[in-house]
Design a protein around this motif. Structure first.
Motif, mmCIF file in Angstrom:
data_model
loop_
_atom_site.group_PDB
_atom_site.id
_atom_site.type_symbol
_atom_site.label_atom_id
_atom_site.label_comp_id
_atom_site.label_asym_id
_atom_site.label_seq_id
_atom_site.Cartn_x
_atom_site.Cartn_y
_atom_site.Cartn_z
ATOM 1 N N GLN A 1 -2.007 -1.793 9.142
ATOM 2 C CA GLN A 1 -2.887 -2.958 8.986
ATOM 3 C C GLN A 1 -2.518 -3.740 7.732
ATOM 4 O OE1 GLN A 1 -5.558 -3.942 11.231
ATOM 5 N NE2 GLN A 1 -5.001 -5.751 10.037
ATOM 6 N N MET A 2 -2.227 -3.025 6.632
ATOM 7 C CA MET A 2 -1.862 -3.708 5.388
ATOM 8 C C MET A 2 -0.559 -4.492 5.569
ATOM 9 S SD MET A 2 -2.831 -0.529 2.865
ATOM 10 C CE MET A 2 -2.222 -1.137 1.290
ATOM 11 N N ASP B 1 -1.404 -7.583 7.562
ATOM 12 C CA ASP B 1 -2.094 -8.563 6.710
ATOM 13 C C ASP B 1 -1.102 -9.279 5.800
ATOM 14 O OD1 ASP B 1 -4.436 -7.756 7.864
ATOM 15 O OD2 ASP B 1 -5.127 -6.550 6.150
ATOM 16 N N GLU B 2 -0.179 -8.516 5.227
ATOM 17 C CA GLU B 2 0.820 -9.093 4.316
ATOM 18 C C GLU B 2 1.674 -10.147 5.025
ATOM 19 O OE1 GLU B 2 0.970 -8.123 1.143
ATOM 20 O OE2 GLU B 2 2.900 -8.877 0.428
ATOM 21 N N GLY C 1 0.647 -11.787 7.720
ATOM 22 C CA GLY C 1 -0.194 -12.750 8.416
ATOM 23 C C GLY C 1 -0.077 -12.650 9.931
ATOM 24 N N THR D 1 -0.984 -9.944 13.572
ATOM 25 C CA THR D 1 -1.927 -8.913 14.024
ATOM 26 C C THR D 1 -1.272 -7.542 13.930
ATOM 27 O OG1 THR D 1 -1.157 -9.036 16.307
ATOM 28 C CG2 THR D 1 -2.973 -10.521 15.665
ATOM 29 N N LYS D 2 -2.146 -6.513 13.902
ATOM 30 C CA LYS D 2 -1.642 -5.146 13.905
ATOM 31 C C LYS D 2 -0.838 -4.879 15.189
ATOM 32 C CE LYS D 2 -3.538 -0.507 13.112
ATOM 33 N NZ LYS D 2 -4.796 0.227 12.917
#
Lengths: 188, 188
Positions: B31-32, B35-36, B38, B40-41
Motif C-alpha cells: 500500500q505504501m 501511495d508513493e 499515486g 492503486t494497490k
C-alpha cells in the motif's frame, strides 16, 4: 554457596546473550531475562534500569578488551611494534569472540547500540592511530582501516568458516592483515 | 506519452528503494508503494504478488551485474586474466552501488533475502572460482574470499568514506584487493 554481585551480573548477561540469539535484542524484554534466570523482574531492575543498559553491558567486555590492546600497543617504542601489537591484538579478539559475533551480527538493535557506543569509537580511533601512525586521516589509510576491520569482522562471524579452528582462522587472518598493511612477518 | 512495462517496473522498484531507506524493508507495505506512486494497490499487485518479490527484484540488477562480471572473467584465457577481471569487476560494482548499499545495509529483512537468494550464491561461487582457481576450497582461499568480500562491501557502504569520490574509492579498493591476493599491478 553465596553468589557475589559480579557472578549475578555475569549470569544475567549470559542469559541476555542467549535470549538475544533466539529473539533478537529488540525482542528480548527484562521479563524474559528474569524468567530465564528464575528471578523476579524487580531483581533484574535492581541491576539494570533499562534493557538498553543490559545490551550495552553485553558489549562492554569487548570494548574493554579493545582498550587493553590499545594500551599495550601505545606503550610500544616503535611504529612497527605499535602496528604489530594492535593488529595481532584485534585479530585475537575477533577470533576469541567468534560465537558472540555470530549471535549479535545482523541484529539491528545491536548494530544501533554499537554505532552509538561512545567508548567503542574512542578505542577504534586509538587502534587506527597505532596501526597507521601520522597517516591515519589520509584517504588510503581510512579505506584500508575500513577494509581491514570490515573484512576481519565478517570472517569472525561467517558461519561458512565455522569449521576452521580458532588457531587456523587466526593464522589466516594475520597473514591477510599483514599483506593488506604491507607488514613484514616478525622474526622471533 | 505511454509508459512501457519496463518503465513502470523501474519506477516501482525506485519507489520501493526510497521507502526502504526511510521505513526499512520490513516496514514497507504494498500500500505504501502504491501511495508513493499515486496508483492503486491493485496496480502494484498486477506486477508483484508479494512484498518479498519486490525486495528480491530490487536486488536482481546487482545479481545480474555479478553474473555479467563472472561471464567475462570465465572467458579470459589465463588464470591471471580471470582473477584481474573478477576483482576489478566486483570492485567496480561495489563502487557503482555505494548509495544502494548504504540504504540496504543493516536492514535485517534485506539481509535475510540476500542470504536466501539462490542465484546470488551461484554468482558468488563463480567469482570465487575465477579469483582462486583450483584452490577455491582451501581454508586460506575461503578466509581470503570472506575478508575480501566483507572488507570491500563494508567500505562501499561506510558513511565515513562518503566524502571520497567514486574514482578515489575504486583506486584504493583495487590496491588493497591486489595486496590481499598478492596480484601484480597489470601493465597497460
Amino acid at each position: 554457596m553465596r553468589r557475589t554481585p559480579g557472578e549475578a551480573r555475569r549470569r544475567l548477561l549470559d542469559a541476555a546473550l542467549g535470549l538475544y540469539a533466539r529473539h533478537g535484542v529488540g525482542g528480548t524484554s527484562l521479563q524474559m531475562i528474569a524468567d530465564e534466570l528464575g528471578v523476579t523482574k524487580a531483581a533484574v531492575y535492581h541491576q539494570f534500569a533499562t534493557k538498553e543498559e543490559i545490551a550495552v553491558a553485553v558489549l562492554q567486555p569487548a570494548v574493554d578488551a579493545l582498550a587493553a590492546v590499545a594500551d599495550v600497543a601505545e606503550a610500544q617504542p616503535t611504529r612497527a611494534g605499535r602496528r604489530e601489537t594492535a593488529v595481532t591484538g584485534v585479530v585475537g579478539l575477533i577470533v576469541a569472540n567468534r560465537e558472540r559475533a555470530s549471535v549479535l551480527s545482523g541484529d539491528p538493535a545491536m548494530a544501533a547500540l554499537i554505532r552509538a557506543h561512545p567508548d567503542l569509537a574512542v578505542q577504534a580511533r586509538r587502534l587506527k592511530a597505532a596501526i597507521f601512525g601520522a597517516a591515519v586521516d589520509a584517504p588510503e589509510a581510512r579505506v584500508a582501516a575500513t577494509v581491514l576491520a570490515g573484512g576481519m569482522a565478517t570472517a569472525g562471524r561467517d558461519p561458512s568458516l565455522a569449521d576452521l579452528t580458532d588457531d587456523n582462522l587466526r593464522v589466516h587472518l594475520l597473514t591477510l592483515a599483514r599483506r593488506l598493511l604491507r607488514m613484514r612477518v616478525p622474526h622471533h
